[in-house]
Write an enzyme that holds these catalytic residues in place. Sequence first.
Site, PDB file in Angstrom:
ATOM      1  N   ASP A 425       1.140  -0.868  -0.145  1.00 12.93           N
ATOM      2  CA  ASP A 425      -0.249  -0.098  -0.034  1.00 12.93           C
ATOM      3  C   ASP A 425       1.124   1.375  -0.443  1.00 12.93           C
ATOM      4  O   ASP A 425       2.244   1.306   0.817  1.00 12.93           O
ATOM      5  CB  ASP A 425      -0.912   0.247   1.168  1.00 12.93           C
ATOM      6  CG  ASP A 425      -1.638   1.186   1.385  1.00 12.93           C
ATOM      7  OD1 ASP A 425      -2.397   1.823   0.573  1.00 12.93           O
ATOM      8  OD2 ASP A 425      -2.337   1.792   2.409  1.00 12.93           O
ATOM      9  N   LYS A 617     -15.511  22.518   0.345  1.00  8.79           N
ATOM     10  CA  LYS A 617     -14.224  21.714  -1.055  1.00  8.79           C
ATOM     11  C   LYS A 617     -14.735  20.557  -0.914  1.00  8.79           C
ATOM     12  O   LYS A 617     -15.518  20.124  -0.174  1.00  8.79           O
ATOM     13  CB  LYS A 617     -13.236  21.945   1.099  1.00  8.79           C
ATOM     14  CG  LYS A 617     -13.382  20.894   1.964  1.00  8.79           C
ATOM     15  CD  LYS A 617     -12.532  21.651   3.188  1.00  8.79           C
ATOM     16  CE  LYS A 617     -13.124  19.712   4.247  1.00  8.79           C
ATOM     17  NZ  LYS A 617     -12.705  20.154   5.845  1.00  8.79           N
ATOM     18  N   THR A 727      -2.527   1.636  -4.989  1.00  8.05           N
ATOM     19  CA  THR A 727      -2.813   2.830  -4.140  1.00  8.05           C
ATOM     20  C   THR A 727      -4.246   3.217  -4.608  1.00  8.05           C
ATOM     21  O   THR A 727      -3.849   2.709  -5.461  1.00  8.05           O
ATOM     22  CB  THR A 727      -1.320   3.632  -4.076  1.00  8.05           C
ATOM     23  OG1 THR A 727      -1.569   4.721  -3.163  1.00  8.05           O
ATOM     24  CG2 THR A 727      -1.060   3.714  -5.783  1.00  8.05           C
ATOM     25  N   ASP A 868      -1.764  -0.998   5.960  1.00 14.03           N
ATOM     26  CA  ASP A 868      -1.900  -0.250   7.437  1.00 14.03           C
ATOM     27  C   ASP A 868      -3.098   0.175   8.051  1.00 14.03           C
ATOM     28  O   ASP A 868      -3.476   0.015   9.033  1.00 14.03           O
ATOM     29  CB  ASP A 868      -0.641   0.871   8.152  1.00 14.03           C
ATOM     30  CG  ASP A 868      -1.939   1.933   6.631  1.00 14.03           C
ATOM     31  OD1 ASP A 868      -2.010   2.994   7.219  1.00 14.03           O
ATOM     32  OD2 ASP A 868      -2.374   1.494   5.442  1.00 14.03           O
ATOM     33  N   ASN A 871      -8.666  -1.772   4.488  1.00 14.56           N
ATOM     34  CA  ASN A 871      -9.001  -1.304   3.480  1.00 14.56           C
ATOM     35  C   ASN A 871      -7.783  -2.034   2.476  1.00 14.56           C
ATOM     36  O   ASN A 871      -8.122  -2.997   1.579  1.00 14.56           O
ATOM     37  CB  ASN A 871      -8.744  -0.169   2.397  1.00 14.56           C
ATOM     38  CG  ASN A 871      -8.127   0.437   2.826  1.00 14.56           C
ATOM     39  OD1 ASN A 871      -7.289   0.405   3.351  1.00 14.56           O
ATOM     40  ND2 ASN A 871      -6.901   1.051   1.626  1.00 14.56           N
ATOM     41  N   ASP A 872      -6.258  -2.941   3.129  1.00 12.18           N
ATOM     42  CA  ASP A 872      -5.479  -3.524   2.905  1.00 12.18           C
ATOM     43  C   ASP A 872      -5.294  -5.421   3.153  1.00 12.18           C
ATOM     44  O   ASP A 872      -4.689  -5.868   3.243  1.00 12.18           O
ATOM     45  CB  ASP A 872      -4.293  -2.518   3.690  1.00 12.18           C
ATOM     46  CG  ASP A 872      -3.939  -1.559   2.733  1.00 12.18           C
ATOM     47  OD1 ASP A 872      -4.159  -1.146   1.798  1.00 12.18           O
ATOM     48  OD2 ASP A 872      -3.499  -0.984   3.988  1.00 12.18           O
TER      49      ASP A 872
END
Length: 1187
Positions: A425, A617, A727, A868, A871-872
């Site tokens: 990642d 934003k 990524t 970390d 999602n990993d």
Amino acid sequence: MAERKKRKIHFSKLYSFSCLRSSFKESHDQIGQRGYSRVVHCNDPDGAEAIQLRYRGNYVSTTKYTAINFIPKSLFEQFRRVANMYFLVVACVSFSPLAPYTAVSVLAPLLVVIGATMAKEAVEDWRRRKQDIEANNRKVKVYKNFAFHETRWKNLRVGDIVKVYKDEYFPADLLLLASSHEDGICYVETMNLDGETNLKLKHSLEATSQLRDEKALKEFTAVIKCEDPNENLYSFIGTLYYDGKQYPLSLQQILLRDSKLKNTDYIYGAVIFTGHDTKVMQNATDPPSKRSKIERRMDKIIYILFSALILISFIGSVFFGIETKKDLAGGKLKRWYLRPDDTPVFYDPRRPTLAAFLHFLTALMLYGYLIPISLYVSIEIVKVLQSIFINHDRDMYDEETDRPAHARTSNLNEELGQVHTILSDKTGTLTCNSMDFVKCSIAGTPYGRGMTDVEISLASRKRGGQPKTDDTSSDNACRNVDASGSGKSIKGFNFRDERIMNGQWVNEPHSDIIRNFFRVLAICHTAIPDGDKELGKISYEAESPDEAAFVIAARELGFEFFERTQTSTHVYEWDYNRGKKVERVYELLHVLEFTSFRKRMSVIVRNMENQLLLLCKGADRLAKGGQQFEAQTKDHINKYAEAGLRTLVVAYRELDEEVYKKWEEEFVKAKASVSEDRDALVDAAADNIERDLILLGATAVEDKLQKGVPECINKLSQAGIKIWVLTGDKMETAINIGYACSLLRQDMKQIVITLDSPDIIATEKQGDKEAAAKASLESIRGQLREGISQIESARKISNSARSSVEFGLIIDGKSLEFSLQKNVEDSFFRLATSCASVICCRSTPKQKALVTKLVKLGTGKTTLSIGDGANDVGMLQEADIGVGISGVEGRQAVMASDFAIAQFRFLERLLLVHGHWCYRRISMMICYFFYKNITFGFTLFWFEAYASFSGQAAYNDWYMSFYNVFFTSLPVIALGVFDQDVSSRLCLKNPFLYLEGAQNVLFSWLRILGWMINGVISSIIIFFFTTNSTVYQAFRRDGQVVDFEVLGVTMYTSVVWAVNCQMALAINYFTWIQHFFIWGSIAFWYVFLVIYGSLPPTVSTTAYKVLVEACAPSPLYWLVTIFVVISTLLPYFSYRAFQTRFQPMYHDMIQQMTVERRNQTQNSDELSLPVTGKLQHLRERLKPRET
């Protein structure tokens, strides 16, 4: 200071909270049906109806065993191993007359091995039980007899009302009834569930939000009908029947066990699920079982040895049958002294076939010592000790986070030394996931003179030197200084620009735009201030590091957000006209949270001048069409992306009262919808108000590279390890991060696979999804073919020019989706594995796992995934080895990993040092185990052949039983724990040494067979040299020759000496422990012989005083031992001497380099020719990987 406005507007009126209201959906129609049958009687757990339901209690057990099932279940686990099952059968048969030894002698070592393994299992399970005891005995307040009383978690029942205080964990799955906040909201941290550290907002029903004291709870009774226990953390369906009405329940009212209450003084909740029915326990499944390649190959070796055992038993039985049949051939007694005319069935010349079969069964037991009974338990002990060394390695301890490395499993230690591909990642793994505000563009003017890691790399790559200083870059020494220039580091703020710091922004040409820009950053967020505002020590708890960085930047530049109430946001702004801080209060009307559809978030507020403002934003496409400063801002955004920065556009809009009221009606109608497209309607309504925005500028935050990442990747590449980065970032950002961390290099050619071509975009705009998908698939196929062709052409050119060109593959998530289809993945895999580095951009968690699976199955070699975040988890569990980074995204990745480290740079030491050592140690240990058992087992075979295959054992029963347990086991354990071919410093200095593991040099079939052949040769030398040296010689002073007992002791002594001295030859790094175990094992053989031989003959049998009275006084015994041992060691010694000199392995080369450099003189400073030649070959081979 302006007086604060206080209006009776509840949080539930805000969009972000009112949208949490549950509504009846089609799924609620399933209540009462199968899967939705749970009934909870709130505040009445002792009622007759509640008792009849018999739901589980809240006691939780995560242990593998119980006191009742430990013995049978543990025994079942042990005898699933083929070797243990074999020895169990042998132990049972040993009670019959077929056994060549006593039953006790074979049972004893089996019990020792099984007992040791069961003891280890018991200790590990007891540790889990202690954790359960601690959890089950936590305290919580439960409502009983009209008051709250303290009780233990394990005593809770379904229907109980509990009170949980701030920073306490929820003891069960609860329905949120009310909280210390008036509207029944509370904040929850779910890090233990999903690994996320950001706070989640929960909201009680309005019907129960007033149950805020014991008096109100006294009259409260209700019934909940809901779904049955399940593992889905992200949904809940139920109905509350209260006060004659029905209220739909959703996940927003549910507080899950093991999540923590934050920023709320207390909550009241009704227990819905307890114990193992809770969602966290429903998810508590064991991680996928992983076994190392060495362990899987070891099983095959065991089968080979079983085959050898059966073969030699069959050969012996055939010869036994032939010899037995000859004993009565022609009516003559050939071996008359055996009385073949009067024998039992085991030796009956009249039935030689039956006798041969029974001999076959006897031989299966006799040669069973070919199978190492203590191998498995020895390996388990070694791996546990290796894991302890990993856990206590100070060079992998991170002082900043106070986290050491942690081997969460010991099964895969040696696999660390065989990694072929790393899939990593980026955010939080290669980078810190600690966002710093470094640059911004306001009114078309760039601000921020800081220098990012990527910019430094870009400067070196483009100009070969330092970049020039301009408005967007400056000396890197300015990083990590605060607004006052005091040099104090401020987390989240690495910005320096004297034009707008310290209030100087008022002198800028567009000061009003700058003020609005930082007001948006101070107000448009969901962060929560924490700390003492009187002392000015305020920190922020935000949903993401980016959001925290924006709020901190606004604070440091004069716009300090310091308080949030249910209906307002409070900001200190510096009034430079009056020379003091002024508090401004913004009435919070709506929070339009970020969604993947809109890719932005907004707030609608009313300021103190009674103006309605929408502050926003979001993504790059936020402000569209002919905006002032639009061209300059887009140019700055592109430059920021090239510098590896994450960008957001900032804009605002002043709302008309009539427009706002009309929109609010539309918005409320969308929220009230119960159709399936409710979310789409809400997004569309929010999108309608987020229009005609006025562009203010853009932010740029840096997710800095972790310390030592480029150096680590460089070393891993030199070790022959391929590195892929998966990524979710944009392609431009990922490419530049790749350059900054040495994953991509200037001399590397890039192959970019993307679907951003004009033709594909035009096809997609036409709206025909099938045509667009077909065109995309064809485009991907063409790009893959072109990439493969490009690599093959470059290889032909480089072969003729004797130079090498490396490629880097970059592919985006949309292209990856098509590349992973069944009919395309082979081409993608072929292209990717031909490249030195691969970067997959915009990857989803599922794609990460699929890519990992493709690499693992496609290469057939060891893959390592490192990440970390939650999602990993998929790719960590899919890879052969999962390494979790214990960073800021929670601990779910760590909990799903096999090894945990605090920083990416520690991966270098974990693989190149510990991985190499563990691989070498385990490989040598297993090979040596088989060597020593083959050496011992084949001496039995040669002796039986010498004795006409009679089934007679060459040794005393207890000699054979103790061989694997006491006389040879400890030295091999010491080898597996302490041996080092080279030091850790040399492992890191010479990363090519890692190729021994990656190429599986030390545990190849050729090497395994070599050790087996060495064992057979050793057994031949020991048996024939011993017999020929002693049988025909006078052994005692009175002229007597050796008998059976003396021959057995002499041969056994030679075996013990030979295998232990063989160990001494194989060891590279001696410690006092290894000396003690090797020579102590030999000494223990003599001690045992003296003690055992002193026992009465009925116990010691053939060992009675055999050493003291027979062997020790005879010089021949000692001379034969020395002669046989030296002769046995000569083949291996000669082979290693030749190999080290003429065909050195990688570690041999480094050892020789170290010795020669230590002993070199001024006249002789060159290495030996073989070493020099092989080193040159290696350098040429690895040169393309060096930066």
